[in-house]
Design an enzyme around this catalytic site. Structure first.
Site, mmCIF file in Angstrom:
data_model
loop_
_atom_site.group_PDB
_atom_site.id
_atom_site.type_symbol
_atom_site.label_atom_id
_atom_site.label_comp_id
_atom_site.label_asym_id
_atom_site.label_seq_id
_atom_site.Cartn_x
_atom_site.Cartn_y
_atom_site.Cartn_z
ATOM 1 N N HIS A 183 3.582 0.697 -1.894
ATOM 2 C CA HIS A 183 3.301 0.078 -0.591
ATOM 3 C C HIS A 183 4.511 -0.005 0.345
ATOM 4 O O HIS A 183 4.440 -0.692 1.362
ATOM 5 C CB HIS A 183 2.695 -1.339 -0.760
ATOM 6 C CG HIS A 183 1.315 -1.333 -1.327
ATOM 7 N ND1 HIS A 183 0.400 -2.338 -1.080
ATOM 8 C CD2 HIS A 183 0.676 -0.457 -2.126
ATOM 9 C CE1 HIS A 183 -0.730 -2.081 -1.714
ATOM 10 N NE2 HIS A 183 -0.580 -0.934 -2.353
ATOM 11 N N HIS A 208 -0.008 8.294 -8.087
ATOM 12 C CA HIS A 208 -0.037 6.846 -7.935
ATOM 13 C C HIS A 208 0.854 6.258 -9.026
ATOM 14 O O HIS A 208 0.441 6.146 -10.178
ATOM 15 C CB HIS A 208 -1.486 6.366 -8.062
ATOM 16 C CG HIS A 208 -1.708 5.014 -7.498
ATOM 17 N ND1 HIS A 208 -1.876 4.770 -6.159
ATOM 18 C CD2 HIS A 208 -1.770 3.798 -8.097
ATOM 19 C CE1 HIS A 208 -2.047 3.478 -5.957
ATOM 20 N NE2 HIS A 208 -1.990 2.858 -7.114
ATOM 21 N N ASN A 224 -4.589 2.658 -10.030
ATOM 22 C CA ASN A 224 -4.760 1.749 -11.163
ATOM 23 C C ASN A 224 -5.833 0.682 -10.908
ATOM 24 O O ASN A 224 -6.340 0.076 -11.835
ATOM 25 C CB ASN A 224 -3.420 1.076 -11.524
ATOM 26 C CG ASN A 224 -2.784 0.371 -10.351
ATOM 27 O OD1 ASN A 224 -2.671 0.924 -9.267
ATOM 28 N ND2 ASN A 224 -2.364 -0.862 -10.557
ATOM 29 N N HIS A 225 -6.187 0.459 -9.634
ATOM 30 C CA HIS A 225 -7.216 -0.546 -9.312
ATOM 31 C C HIS A 225 -8.594 0.081 -9.071
ATOM 32 O O HIS A 225 -9.473 -0.571 -8.509
ATOM 33 C CB HIS A 225 -6.809 -1.353 -8.078
ATOM 34 C CG HIS A 225 -5.609 -2.211 -8.285
ATOM 35 N ND1 HIS A 225 -5.531 -3.152 -9.285
ATOM 36 C CD2 HIS A 225 -4.419 -2.274 -7.624
ATOM 37 C CE1 HIS A 225 -4.351 -3.759 -9.234
ATOM 38 N NE2 HIS A 225 -3.656 -3.236 -8.244
ATOM 39 N N GLU A 280 -7.548 2.395 -2.894
ATOM 40 C CA GLU A 280 -7.751 1.591 -4.110
ATOM 41 C C GLU A 280 -7.556 0.087 -3.916
ATOM 42 O O GLU A 280 -7.918 -0.688 -4.782
ATOM 43 C CB GLU A 280 -6.852 2.095 -5.253
ATOM 44 C CG GLU A 280 -5.400 1.767 -5.045
ATOM 45 C CD GLU A 280 -4.724 1.255 -6.303
ATOM 46 O OE1 GLU A 280 -5.266 1.406 -7.397
ATOM 47 O OE2 GLU A 280 -3.634 0.688 -6.153
ATOM 48 N N ASN A 281 -6.967 -0.324 -2.771
ATOM 49 C CA ASN A 281 -6.802 -1.768 -2.515
ATOM 50 C C ASN A 281 -7.635 -2.239 -1.328
ATOM 51 O O ASN A 281 -7.336 -3.275 -0.736
ATOM 52 C CB ASN A 281 -5.335 -2.095 -2.218
ATOM 53 C CG ASN A 281 -4.406 -1.697 -3.339
ATOM 54 O OD1 ASN A 281 -4.497 -2.208 -4.436
ATOM 55 N ND2 ASN A 281 -3.521 -0.769 -3.071
ATOM 56 N N ASP A 316 -1.828 3.540 1.020
ATOM 57 C CA ASP A 316 -2.710 2.521 0.455
ATOM 58 C C ASP A 316 -3.305 1.542 1.484
ATOM 59 O O ASP A 316 -2.614 0.656 1.992
ATOM 60 C CB ASP A 316 -1.960 1.706 -0.605
ATOM 61 C CG ASP A 316 -1.393 2.574 -1.720
ATOM 62 O OD1 ASP A 316 -0.948 3.703 -1.429
ATOM 63 O OD2 ASP A 316 -1.360 2.119 -2.877
ATOM 64 N N HIS A 329 1.175 3.698 -4.234
ATOM 65 C CA HIS A 329 1.165 2.531 -5.117
ATOM 66 C C HIS A 329 2.215 1.466 -4.783
ATOM 67 O O HIS A 329 1.926 0.289 -4.922
ATOM 68 C CB HIS A 329 1.303 2.922 -6.595
ATOM 69 C CG HIS A 329 1.333 1.765 -7.551
ATOM 70 N ND1 HIS A 329 0.254 0.915 -7.725
ATOM 71 C CD2 HIS A 329 2.302 1.294 -8.373
ATOM 72 C CE1 HIS A 329 0.567 -0.013 -8.636
ATOM 73 N NE2 HIS A 329 1.803 0.194 -9.029
HETATM 74 FE FE FE2 Z 1 -1.870 0.765 -7.131
#
Ligand code: FE2
Length: 257
Positions: free
Chosen positions: A178, A151, A67-68, A39-40, A8, A176
């Site tokens: 991290h 994820h 999810n983001h 995604e982040n 991530d 997810h």
């Molecule tokens: Fe996530």
């Protein structure tokens, strides 16, 4: 085939680290194919079009989400047209973008699937109920090398899922949480697995978020608007080696750079 998967990418610190290091890592590990979870990447999570392009330019063949995915509305401008970005496959038919992509490498095709877990992260249909039909479809198309970015939050869900598809995909790589886990392994039927690849972002942080903001939320129990931390960053990744003929994994190695 050597596949490099970067965990991530979080905020500008993670973006800078990735664009700085990816070319070198690609050469160092003789990576034929590179996937990054993005995604982040954007300031309030999600990914901007410029970041997508910068990651592609830096050497990423495919960018996975989670999810983001929808956190930055810019994604709607390019997710339908760009085959190199993959959002979770769990979303209903008709959702913008795609849940998997197939990259033609000449000798072989590589499929990259993004899936969201259910436990503590999403109420979308379970990855367990969705994967069988998709794997049948890929098999019918002759795709042997299949990577899944799962994820998800719970290690139990990730391990159970990987064992469910063991031998049917080349790798199940968790994202997810991290935090890179030390459980990388080749499962009995030939699927490479790790519960979490880890994060590429600021070292002095709480999972990439500014420490004082995360701590404040835990202390006050009141939601705080998060911001990504800056400063020196680390890159977490794994290198998976796959037998092109069988699609089975030969090795998986953790990378911290
Ligand atoms: Fe996530």
């Amino acid at each position: 085939m050597n596949i490099l998967f970067v965990g991530d990418i979080t905020g500008n610190a993670g973006m800078d680290k990735t664009t700085e290091l990816l070319g070198r890592l690609r050469r160092q590990y003789k990576a034929d194919f590179v996937v990054v979870n993005g995604e982040n990447a954007a300031e309030r999570n999600g990914i901007t079009e410029k970041q997508f392009r910068d990651l592609r330019f830096a050497g990423a063949d495919v960018i996975t989400m989670g999810n983001h995915t929808w956190a930055n509305a810019e994604i709607y401008n390019f997710i339908d047209r760009e085959e190199a970005i993959v959002r979770p496959y769990n979303y209903p038919a008709g959702t913008a973008g795609r849940g998997y992509t197939i990259v033609d490498m000449g000798r072989v095709q590589v499929a990259v699937i993004n899936l969201l877990g259910n436990v503590y992260v999403s109420s979308l249909p379970s990855p367990f109920t969705m994967i069988d039909a998709l794997l049948e479809e890929l098999k019918a198309q002759g795709v042997r090398i299949i990577l899944i970015d799962l994820h998800a939050e719970a290690t139990s869900e990730k391990i159970a899922f990987a064992r469910y598809v063991d031998g049917k995909v080349s790798a199940v790589l968790g994202t997810h949480t991290h935090v890179q886990t030390a459980d990388e392994t080749i499962l009995p039927k030939g699927t490479a697995y790790i519960s979490d690849v880890g994060m590429t972002g600021a070292i002095d942080s709480v999972l990439g978020v500014k420490t004082e903001l995360s701590v404040q939320q835990f202390v006050t129990q009141i939601p705080v608007r998060f911001a990504h931390a800056e400063g020196e960053a680390k890159l977490n990744a794994v290198l998976v080696t796959v037998d092109d003929k069988t699609g089975k994994a030969v090795s998986i190695e953790r990378i911290q750079a």
